[in-house]
Enzyme design. Structure first.
Site, PDB file in Angstrom:
ATOM      1  N   HIS A 193     -39.123  64.863  77.320  1.00 53.90           N
ATOM      2  CA  HIS A 193     -37.914  65.593  77.711  1.00 53.90           C
ATOM      3  C   HIS A 193     -36.696  64.674  77.720  1.00 53.90           C
ATOM      4  O   HIS A 193     -35.602  65.062  77.285  1.00 53.90           O
ATOM      5  CB  HIS A 193     -38.142  66.209  79.097  1.00 53.90           C
ATOM      6  N   GLU A 210     -35.546  64.237  74.208  1.00 61.97           N
ATOM      7  CA  GLU A 210     -34.802  65.425  73.738  1.00 61.97           C
ATOM      8  C   GLU A 210     -33.327  65.340  74.157  1.00 61.97           C
ATOM      9  O   GLU A 210     -32.426  65.623  73.373  1.00 61.97           O
ATOM     10  CB  GLU A 210     -35.457  66.688  74.296  1.00 61.97           C
ATOM     11  N   HIS A 211     -33.090  64.933  75.395  1.00 61.08           N
ATOM     12  CA  HIS A 211     -31.717  64.781  75.870  1.00 61.08           C
ATOM     13  C   HIS A 211     -30.965  63.710  75.082  1.00 61.08           C
ATOM     14  O   HIS A 211     -29.808  63.904  74.698  1.00 61.08           O
ATOM     15  CB  HIS A 211     -31.714  64.403  77.357  1.00 61.08           C
ATOM     16  N   GLU A 255     -31.298  67.473  87.153  1.00 61.44           N
ATOM     17  CA  GLU A 255     -32.111  68.607  86.698  1.00 61.44           C
ATOM     18  C   GLU A 255     -33.417  68.688  87.496  1.00 61.44           C
ATOM     19  O   GLU A 255     -33.864  69.780  87.871  1.00 61.44           O
ATOM     20  CB  GLU A 255     -32.405  68.457  85.203  1.00 61.44           C
TER      21      GLU A 255
END
Length: 420
Positions: A48, A51-52, A128
């Site tokens: 993840h 991905e950022h 997040e």
């Protein structure tokens, strides 16, 4: 005749296209078959994070130039990470497909992992994580997943724990790319008003040089189940119950979807009618079926008051037992109709088509015709539905509770109720 075409480059990189000539737009993306499931324990959350970081600068574009590239032409660029894949995709007008693929190829293949941007994005991801932890009907599914698959990559969260995210380095990110971003584990999918041959040519230019690494080596999933609860002073008690279901490649995948839909897939479903409409014990209650490559979950979720949680849990078990004996042909027909309508209506956009084609290619190495899928849904019988419901009470289960749940029944008590 299907307009879906597939092509494989010499290095194993797969391309699937679907022409929708009446559209003025197209959706295109690269699905990398590597996600949270492919992380080692010390890497949890890195897929993840990666991905950022794809949006935080490449060898050719700054972060702002990445954002402006497609927004300047009215397009849209985004990404997501799941437990088995990471997707980078765009939606643009038909004349901007070449630009979109160039940008996607750039962010997938050429991220620079600038140390300053890494620290900025680290903070974003920590926010997040905090937001997810503060959302009860979000975090409870992470706990349920971990309870179903304890001490396994499939059971760990996609976001990862904050302490891991704080420690990831540039080398960690680059190492995950080197290990998993190989051409035979990538699928380029495009749908809409496109030129398939042009896309194949451009894909060859962008991805044809990549060297294959070999097949996915992730460990097989082992559903174990158990009872997790976290007591907290909240307005609602959150209840999530899961049973092991079939994986994507299992012949019973559409049976499991039919079972979940008939049990709790809409306002006419058994759980909704009995627990919400007749008794008013909750505002939200539903069942759903989710799948991975080799396992799946049939999940029931509800939110209620702490004082009524025990009654809601008991009624849920009773309704599953009753459905195993009395599920009707009419209910199964309605559930199948809902699944087919959801599938077909959901595929009216290029984005949904590209998503499905990528997913099917990753699972089956082909895209089954919609008629084939509909036939498999139509083949589900009421006898099979009853049998699967009956087996729910005989196997393992996982339960997660959150909120005023100190007095909630234990999972063992609920499982005993199945046998009563």
């Amino acid at each position: 005749m299907s307009s879906v075409k597939t092509h494989r480059l010499s290095n194993g990189f797969r391309i699937v296209t679907e022409v929708m000539p009446s559209m003025q737009s197209a959706s295109i993306g690269v699905w990398v078959l590597a996600g949270g499931r492919h992380e080692r324990p010390e890497q949890n959350g890195i897929a993840h994070f990666l991905e950022h970081m794809a949006f935080k600068g490449t060898e050719r574009r700054t972060p702002l130039e990445i954002a402006e590239a497609l927004e300047n032409v009215g397009g849209y660029l985004n990404a997501y990470t799941s437990r088995e894949a990471t997707a980078y995709y765009a939606r643009v007008l038909k004349e901007d497909v070449t630009l979109a693929l160039d940008v996607i190829g750039d962010i997938v293949l050429n991220p620079v992992f600038d140390p300053r941007e890494l620290e900025v994005e680290r903070g974003v991801i920590l926010q997040e994580i905090g937001q997810s932890n503060d959302t009860p009907d979000d975090v409870i599914f992470d706990w349920l997943q971990e309870t179903a698959y304890p001490a396994q990559a499939l059971g760990r969260t996609i976001l990862g724990p904050a302490e891991r995210v704080r420690a990831f380095s540039r080398d960690d990110l680059a190492g995950f790319v080197d290990e998993h971003y190989s051409p035979e584990r990538m699928v380029l999918s495009a749908a809409g008003n496109i030129d398939p041959e042009a896309i194949v040519r451009q894909a060859e230019e962008l991805f044809g040089h990549l060297a294959p690494h070999g097949a996915d080596k992730s460990d097989p999933a082992l559903f174990r189940g158990g009872d997790f609860r976290k007591v907290k002073d909240l307005e609602q008690a959150h209840f999530a119950l899961a049973f092991e279901g079939p994986g994507y490649r299992d012949n019973d995948i559409y049976l499991a979807q039919t079972v979940a839909t008939a049990l709790g897939g809409g306002m006419s479903s058994r759980l909704f009618q009995e627990i919400r409409e007749k008794r008013g014990l909750c505002y939200t209650i539903y069942a759903q079926s989710g799948a991975y490559s080799d396992t799946g979950l049939t999940t029931i979720y509800a939110g209620t008051s702490g004082g009524e949680l025990g009654q809601l849990a008991d009624l849920t078990i009773d309704e599953i037992k009753r459905a195993a004996d009395t599920m009707s042909v009419a209910e199964v027909d309605r559930a199948r109709a809902q699944i087919k309508a959801g599938l077909l209506m959901g595929l009216e956009s290029p984005s949904a088509r590209a998503e499905r084609n990528a997913r099917m290619t990753g699972i089956w190495d082909r895209v089954p015709a919609l008629t084939e899928t509909v036939e498999r849904i139509d083949a589900v019988t009421v006898e099979a539905v009853r049998e699967m419901l009956g087996k729910m009470g005989q196997g393992r289960a996982a339960m997660a509770l959150y909120g005023p749940v100190a007095d909630a029944p234990a999972l063992e008590t609920l499982q005993d109720r199945f046998a009563a």
